[in-house]
Design a protein around this motif. Structure first.
Motif, PDB file in Angstrom:
ATOM      1  N   GLN A 181       0.899  -1.180  -0.042  1.00 52.08           N
ATOM      2  CA  GLN A 181      -0.017   0.003   0.034  1.00 52.08           C
ATOM      3  C   GLN A 181       0.494   1.284  -0.231  1.00 52.08           C
ATOM      4  O   GLN A 181       0.321   2.164  -0.801  1.00 52.08           O
ATOM      5  CB  GLN A 181      -0.928   0.028   1.130  1.00 52.08           C
ATOM      6  N   VAL A 182       2.119   1.190   0.811  1.00 55.16           N
ATOM      7  CA  VAL A 182       2.916   2.517   0.896  1.00 55.16           C
ATOM      8  C   VAL A 182       3.446   2.486  -0.622  1.00 55.16           C
ATOM      9  O   VAL A 182       3.278   3.927  -1.187  1.00 55.16           O
ATOM     10  CB  VAL A 182       3.929   2.010   1.539  1.00 55.16           C
ATOM     11  N   PHE A 183       3.736   1.648  -1.296  1.00 58.12           N
ATOM     12  CA  PHE A 183       4.261   1.729  -2.894  1.00 58.12           C
ATOM     13  C   PHE A 183       3.364   2.117  -3.709  1.00 58.12           C
ATOM     14  O   PHE A 183       3.385   2.860  -4.632  1.00 58.12           O
ATOM     15  CB  PHE A 183       5.270   0.671  -3.145  1.00 58.12           C
ATOM     16  N   GLU A 184       2.121   1.766  -3.392  1.00 58.18           N
ATOM     17  CA  GLU A 184       0.857   2.043  -4.312  1.00 58.18           C
ATOM     18  C   GLU A 184       0.648   3.515  -4.423  1.00 58.18           C
ATOM     19  O   GLU A 184       0.495   4.044  -5.288  1.00 58.18           O
ATOM     20  CB  GLU A 184      -0.366   1.270  -3.995  1.00 58.18           C
ATOM     21  N   THR A 185       0.733   4.026  -3.199  1.00 60.16           N
ATOM     22  CA  THR A 185       0.601   5.506  -2.701  1.00 60.16           C
ATOM     23  C   THR A 185       1.518   6.422  -3.515  1.00 60.16           C
ATOM     24  O   THR A 185       1.370   7.265  -4.296  1.00 60.16           O
ATOM     25  CB  THR A 185       0.576   5.939  -1.291  1.00 60.16           C
ATOM     26  N   ILE A 186       2.914   6.028  -3.198  1.00 58.06           N
ATOM     27  CA  ILE A 186       3.893   6.561  -4.105  1.00 58.06           C
ATOM     28  C   ILE A 186       3.969   6.564  -5.394  1.00 58.06           C
ATOM     29  O   ILE A 186       4.122   7.273  -6.238  1.00 58.06           O
ATOM     30  CB  ILE A 186       5.418   5.886  -3.467  1.00 58.06           C
ATOM     31  N   MET A 226       1.178   6.192  -7.151  1.00 61.95           N
ATOM     32  CA  MET A 226       0.113   7.156  -7.723  1.00 61.95           C
ATOM     33  C   MET A 226       0.826   8.583  -7.888  1.00 61.95           C
ATOM     34  O   MET A 226       0.355   9.193  -8.664  1.00 61.95           O
ATOM     35  CB  MET A 226      -1.088   7.193  -6.669  1.00 61.95           C
ATOM     36  N   VAL A 227       1.463   8.847  -7.027  1.00 63.89           N
ATOM     37  CA  VAL A 227       1.930  10.346  -6.729  1.00 63.89           C
ATOM     38  C   VAL A 227       3.264  10.373  -7.858  1.00 63.89           C
ATOM     39  O   VAL A 227       3.139  11.403  -8.833  1.00 63.89           O
ATOM     40  CB  VAL A 227       2.544  10.797  -5.501  1.00 63.89           C
ATOM     41  N   GLU A 228       4.125   9.544  -7.855  1.00 61.82           N
ATOM     42  CA  GLU A 228       5.195   9.684  -9.008  1.00 61.82           C
ATOM     43  C   GLU A 228       5.151   9.460 -10.132  1.00 61.82           C
ATOM     44  O   GLU A 228       5.818  10.003 -11.202  1.00 61.82           O
ATOM     45  CB  GLU A 228       6.309   8.916  -8.363  1.00 61.82           C
ATOM     46  N   LEU A 272      -0.911  11.831  -9.346  1.00 55.14           N
ATOM     47  CA  LEU A 272      -1.923  11.997  -8.126  1.00 55.14           C
ATOM     48  C   LEU A 272      -1.395  13.444  -7.496  1.00 55.14           C
ATOM     49  O   LEU A 272      -0.040  13.434  -7.107  1.00 55.14           O
ATOM     50  CB  LEU A 272      -2.094  11.014  -6.941  1.00 55.14           C
ATOM     51  N   ALA A 283       5.680  19.171   1.348  1.00 58.60           N
ATOM     52  CA  ALA A 283       6.981  18.654   1.608  1.00 58.60           C
ATOM     53  C   ALA A 283       6.831  17.342   2.447  1.00 58.60           C
ATOM     54  O   ALA A 283       7.401  16.621   2.397  1.00 58.60           O
ATOM     55  CB  ALA A 283       7.841  19.723   1.981  1.00 58.60           C
ATOM     56  N   TYR A 308       4.149  15.650   3.411  1.00 54.74           N
ATOM     57  CA  TYR A 308       3.290  14.573   3.194  1.00 54.74           C
ATOM     58  C   TYR A 308       3.666  13.902   1.787  1.00 54.74           C
ATOM     59  O   TYR A 308       3.143  12.952   1.518  1.00 54.74           O
ATOM     60  CB  TYR A 308       1.944  14.965   3.138  1.00 54.74           C
ATOM     61  N   GLY A 309       4.439  14.651   1.230  1.00 53.97           N
ATOM     62  CA  GLY A 309       4.952  14.001  -0.161  1.00 53.97           C
ATOM     63  C   GLY A 309       4.042  13.889  -1.046  1.00 53.97           C
ATOM     64  O   GLY A 309       3.992  13.135  -2.130  1.00 53.97           O
ATOM     65  N   ILE A 310       3.127  14.900  -1.208  1.00 53.64           N
ATOM     66  CA  ILE A 310       2.132  15.000  -2.147  1.00 53.64           C
ATOM     67  C   ILE A 310       2.182  16.464  -2.910  1.00 53.64           C
ATOM     68  O   ILE A 310       2.121  17.314  -2.061  1.00 53.64           O
ATOM     69  CB  ILE A 310       0.593  14.805  -1.601  1.00 53.64           C
ATOM     70  N   ILE A 320      -8.271   8.781  -3.411  1.00 56.35           N
ATOM     71  CA  ILE A 320      -7.760  10.079  -3.698  1.00 56.35           C
ATOM     72  C   ILE A 320      -8.368  10.935  -2.818  1.00 56.35           C
ATOM     73  O   ILE A 320      -7.857  12.036  -2.247  1.00 56.35           O
ATOM     74  CB  ILE A 320      -8.236  10.421  -5.292  1.00 56.35           C
TER      75      ILE A 320
END
Lengths: 451, 89
Positions: free
Chosen positions: A6-11, A13-15, A19, A65, A67-69, A249
């Motif tokens: 799930q952590v890598f799924e979120t990352i 999505m962003v990168e 997202l 910065a 939250y990395g989003i 999202i």
């Protein structure tokens, strides 16, 4: 709590799937700024916006910065200026310029609210205010304007619709050297919402608290990516997948909105669930519709696919946030969506199809370039059609078209940045001047009488 | 404050040691680690506790990113709440 996947799924999505938080918009009431002259009012407006939004940009950057989003845009919306300048409407431009200066100094990309709400009738001061819009949009950079000409409760103010056709044309003419870009900052609404964080139509409604934070999320790329893993799923399962994705999202939007409002000492307003595209590849609503199985957006089936997408996004989003509002749906701007641009350039999508699509999604005919010689009455007629769809269907609709001076069908106009590029699309050639010239009010529909 | 450190890239020697040293130098306690190598690709997730008295999360995040550039890996350091919010009803 959460798994490694799930952590890598979120990352991812962003990168990789774009997202982001599309906008953190601070709504500021200007009602305490009304003074006896335009000059003093403009000064008070400038001071208040500067003070209230002083920490908006650095705070949003810090949250981004931590939250990395990415938080792409930081914006401000204000009370409709026509209410603030009612005593001296011809001098409204002074307030407009003060707001533009504040936006520039705060570092926000757009400030919305050079607006008027005339859905049931246009007061004399509002008529004079409306006539200042073209010149103000031509002489400012970050100020956005919107006018609400109809509602399901009140009907459609056709005198205002007529005026807006002329105002759109004049705005294009005054910004002719940049492709009529002034029209990119001007929206005509039916059923405008008071807590919309997205530009160009954001304004701070009079029913709102003094200072609020509204957040718009985005992520068309995330939805498309999720759908790409189930190419053979039936549409029930596809809708379920979109709901789950929209939930994720929106949760990010809810978190950022809560954090930003706490740090800025403002009330948490709403999270707007809209899927907002950008011209970047991989960030397109049109491509979601194509992922669902349409060879090209604009063909038969597009309206059905969009209806399903829009509804599923809302269902997932509503579950994720206790404060949903704004426009909340899928945006279909032509110039800001690479899939739409390519379909329009190939002649696969028409304004008529876009109009049909607006009956099932937010918001309306958006960022569409039309021939520069389109009569003002035809622009008004387009506005009337969209307002009718909004009025009858109890939803927000809007028109943001650009009659590009000197350009005709087949030409392309470049606005740059998030505004993208737009092929000039054909409009119907008939004459609506008699219909538009009638003026008056199209009465509210029978189903508006709910009390 | 709880944060999540993610490290990914082509597997090479010393990655865990270098990342752990960076965290220790900043007084950050590692609470949980999960690490795999699959097909030569390294992936690690750490849940860490950041002391309130130290550097800001934004600064640590930037320093972690720079460390990643130095050692040829992609390193992220983010507030844990974003993962909790997204993946829990």
């Amino acid at each position: 709590m959460f798994t490694k996947n799930q952590v890598f799924e979120t990352i991812e999505m962003v990168e990789k799937e774009h997202l982001d938080i599309r906008t953190v918009t601070m709504g500021v009431s200007l009602l305490p700024c009304i003074r006896e002259t335009a000059e003093k009012t403009a000064e008070a407006v400038y001071d208040r916006v500067m003070k209230k939004a002083e920490r908006l940009v650095p705070t949003a950057d810090a949250i981004s910065a931590e939250y990395g989003i990415p938080i792409v845009n930081k914006r401000v919306s204000v009370t409709p200026v026509s209410l603030v300048t009612a005593a001296f409407p011809e001098e409204s431009a002074a307030v407009g310029r003060a707001l533009d200066r504040a936006a520039r100094e705060l570092g926000v990309d757009f400030l919305g609210g050079y607006s008027a709400l005339v859905h049931k009738g246009t007061a004399e001061y509002e008529e004079k205010f409306l006539r200042t819009i073209p010149e103000v949009l031509a002489t400012t950079q970050r100020l956005c304007s919107s006018v609400n000409v109809g509602s399901s409760r009140s009907g459609i103010n056709m005198d205002a619709v007529r005026a807006m056709g002329e105002i759109v044309k004049e705005t294009a003419s005054l910004t002719a050297d940049s492709g009529g870009i002034g029209c990119c900052k001007l929206v005509t609404f039916c059923n405008a919402v008071e807590d919309n964080p997205f530009m160009a139509g954001a304004f701070h409604g009079v029913g709102e608290a003094d200072t609020v934070i509204n957040v718009g999320v985005s992520g068309p790329g995330v939805v498309r990516h999720a759908l790409s893993f189930c190419p053979d799923a039936d549409l029930t399962d596809a809708a379920e997948l979109i709901k789950k994705t929209a939930f994720k999202i929106t949760r990010v939007g809810q978190l950022i909105a809560r954090e930003a409002s706490a740090r800025l000492g403002a009330r948490f307003g709403i999270v707007d669930l809209s899927l907002a595209p950008t011209p970047a590849r991989g960030d397109s609503v049109a491509h979601i519709l194509e992922e669902l199985g349409l060879s090209v957006v604009g063909m038969h089936g597009t309206t059905a696919a969009l209806a399903m997408l829009n509804d599923a996004v809302k269902k997932g989003g509503v579950m994720a946030s206790s404060r949903v509002g704004g426009l909340s749906g899928a945006f279909i701007p032509v110039s800001e969506d690479i899939g739409m641009i390519e379909s329009a350039e190939a002649g696969n999508i028409s304004i008529d199809k876009l109009e049909a699509m607006t009956s099932v999604c937010s918001v309306g005919l958006d960022m569409i370039a039309i021939p520069g010689d389109t009569p003002a009455t035809t622009v008004s007629a387009m506005i009337a059609d969209e307002a009718a769809i909004g009025m009858i269907n109890n939803k927000t609709t809007a028109v943001r078209v650009i009659p590009v001076p000197g350009k005709s069908v087949g030409d392309v106009v470049e606005f740059g940045g998030l505004l993208g590029r737009a092929p000039v699309m054909p409009v119907h050639s008939g004459d609506a001047s008699k219909f538009i010239g009638r003026g008056g009010l199209i009465p509210a529909p029978i189903h508006s009488f709910k009390n | 404050m709880r944060a999540v450190v993610t490290v990914s890239g082509t597997d090479r020697k010393g990655v865990v040691a270098q990342v752990s040293a960076f965290l220790a130098d900043n007084g950050i306690n590692i609470e949980d680690v999960s690490q795999t190598v699959l097909g030569g690709q390294f992936a690690m997730v750490m849940v860490v506790d950041i002391p309130e008295s130290g550097k800001t999360l934004a600064l640590l995040s930037e320093e972690a990113r720079r460390l990643g550039e130095e050692i040829g890996m992609s390193i992220g350091l983010r507030h844990a709440d974003i993962f909790t919010a997204m993946h829990n009803v």
